[in-house]
Write an enzyme that holds these catalytic residues in place. Structure first.
Site, PDB file in Angstrom:
ATOM      1  CD  GLU A 155     -70.621  46.953 -23.832  1.00 12.84           C
ATOM      2  OE1 GLU A 155     -70.155  47.449 -25.713  1.00 12.84           O
ATOM      3  OE2 GLU A 155     -70.846  47.970 -23.463  1.00 12.84           O
ATOM      4  CG  LEU A 253     -55.510  42.310  -9.783  1.00 16.98           C
ATOM      5  CD1 LEU A 253     -55.465  41.497  -9.122  1.00 16.98           C
ATOM      6  CD2 LEU A 253     -55.439  44.152  -9.441  1.00 16.98           C
ATOM      7  N   GLY A 256     -53.143  48.203 -18.856  1.00 14.76           N
ATOM      8  CA  GLY A 256     -53.267  48.367 -20.711  1.00 14.76           C
ATOM      9  C   GLY A 256     -53.516  49.321 -20.359  1.00 14.76           C
ATOM     10  CB  CYS A 263     -70.398  50.920 -17.163  1.00 14.94           C
ATOM     11  SG  CYS A 263     -71.846  49.686 -18.095  1.00 14.94           S
ATOM     12  CE  LYS A 324     -64.864  43.640 -22.267  1.00 13.92           C
ATOM     13  NZ  LYS A 324     -66.323  43.419 -21.114  1.00 13.92           N
ATOM     14  NE  ARG A 331     -71.491  52.600 -25.456  1.00 12.90           N
ATOM     15  CZ  ARG A 331     -72.652  52.411 -24.918  1.00 12.90           C
ATOM     16  NH1 ARG A 331     -73.892  53.538 -24.626  1.00 12.90           N
ATOM     17  NH2 ARG A 331     -72.732  51.599 -25.400  1.00 12.90           N
TER      18      ARG A 331
END
EC number: 1.1.1.22
Length: 434
Positions: A155, A253, A256, A263, A324, A331
């Site tokens: 996405e 890598l 966060g 997904c 993101k 979701r």
């Protein structure tokens, strides 16, 4: 060639528009009349950079159309792609295949000639065989092949991923299906894209294994970040030192507050459940799931601890709530765990996200939404970054400091330079950096 895409969601709409760009005649079908009406009017049901332009151009050129009539979509098609939802099934963590099987049966009934039914949705091992059984039961006389063609779209960069993929995976059982899918992806031969033809089971497992591995990389670097904070190391330097090893690679890598999205959460869970059912449990994936879920709650605790003994009544600005950047998808976003915990502690949460449409419905009503980043931070006791939208990186530290009431910054995406933030007078905390 002519194809139909069943499902006008993220995968179906992006894939359909990209196939149309390849020169294929594409009909995208969905049962939601409002979604189809919106597409006819040029309104996208999702936010994906460049999608509105791509759709408009191919509709104008007559290669892309939309309908709620499945029979109309299937008529004369060489292939029909199933791009319907496979959400996590309540109670056991398995993928819910209700929509996939229902769509397969309807397509088989509507087929008016030789056809390839292609599963584009992310499905567990064995789904293709079940689709074959459905087709044989419904239309035993029909010339219908079944194939798997998992998607690998990120996405925020989905169009580029479709047009310039690392590889195309096709799960096929017969020569007809192989020929049809290779013809569809012929434009990618010009850029020497590897096309991997494997069995149905292998194709289905490649998708799950790839997503589980990437989720594990994220979780691994998050735990390394925790260790860096304890020993005084810098997680970014550690990640760079790891990523320069060609066997590891630099992608995924980035530390966060935990992974989310459409997904990784559901696919890791479905893979773990499938492996358990077949007596081959994947303990590494099971641990990845548990660690990631715990991390989201830990981030909320970190924020509350930074606010001190009396967090109730304090104003906290939150920049970014989607899972993101460059998407409006909520979701399994970390914000869905973190913000409710702050609200429950009496914190006044003021959020800003460049794409807030779904966030307003997904988050507690007590969360206030601001119209800009600076409006959100105005008078805030603390500032939290949850999603690393590029526009946040450019916010001047001095301007942020003058707008805020307090000086606490928790940068959970490491978008700012620690030295610059401290020089501006902030009590600055980030992930995995001394």
């Amino acid at each position: 060639m002519r194809i139909a895409m069943i499902g006008a969601g993220y995968v179906g709409l992006v894939s359909g528009a990209c196939f149309a760009e390849f020169g294929v005649d594409v009909t995208v079908m969905d049962v939601d009349p409002d979604k189809i009406a919106g597409l006819h009017a040029g309104r996208m049901p999702i936010y994906e950079p460049g999608l509105d332009k791509l759709v408009a151009e191919n509709v104008r050129d007559g290669r892309l159309s939309f309908t709620t009539d499945l029979s109309e979509a299937v008529k004369g098609a060489d292939a029909v792609f199933l791009a319907v939802g496979t959400p996590t099934r309540r109670g056991d963590g398995h993928a819910d295949l209700t929509y996939v099987y229902a769509a397969a049966e309807q397509v088989a009934k509507a087929a008016d000639g030789p056809l390839v039914i292609v599963t584009k949705s992310t499905v567990p091992v064995g789904t293709g065989r079940e689709v074959q059984a459905i087709v044989r039961r419904v239309r035993p006389e029909a010339q219908i092949s079944v194939a798997s063609n998992p998607e690998f779209l990120r996405e925020g960069s989905a169009i580029g991923d479709f047009m310039r993929p690392d590889r195309v995976v096709i799960g096929v059982d017969d020569e007809h299906a192989t020929t049809v899918l290779r013809r569809l992806y012929r434009p990618l031969y010009l850029i020497e894209t590897p096309v991997l033809a494997v069995s149905l089971e292998t194709a289905e497992l490649i998708k799950y294994a790839a997503n589980a591995f990437l989720a594990t990389k994220i979780t691994f670097i998050n735990e390394i970040a925790d260790l860096c904070e304890k020993v005084g190391a810098d997680v970014h330097d550690v990640a760079r030192g790891m990523g320069l090893d060609g066997r590891i690679g630099r992608k995924f890598l980035h530390p966060g507050p935990g992974y989310g999205g459409s997904c990784f959460p559901k696919d890791t869970l479905a893979l773990a459940r499938t492996a358990q059912d077949h007596g081959a449990p994947i303990r590494l994936v099971e641990t990845t799931i548990a660690v990631n879920e715990a991390r989201k709650a830990q981030m909320a605790d970190r924020i509350l601890a930074a606010l001190g003994d009396g967090p109730a009544g304090k104003r906290v600005a939150v920049l970014g709530v989607t899972f993101k950047p460059e998407t409006d998808d909520m979701r399994d976003a970390p914000s869905l765990v973190i913000l409710p915990k702050l609200v429950a502690a009496g914190v006044h949460v003021v959020a800003f996200d460049p794409q807030p449409a779904h966030a307003r419905q997904a988050l507690p009503a007590a969360v206030e939404f601001a119209g800009s980043a600076m409006a959100a931070v105005q008078g805030a006791d603390a500032l939290v970054v949850l999603t690393e939208w590029n526009e946040f990186r450019a916010l001047p530290p001095d301007r942020l400091k003058s707008a805020m009431k307090g000086g606490i910054v928790l940068d959970l995406r490491n978008v700012w330079d620690p030295a610059a933030m401290r020089a501006a007078g902030f009590t600055y905390s980030s992930i995995g950096r001394p």
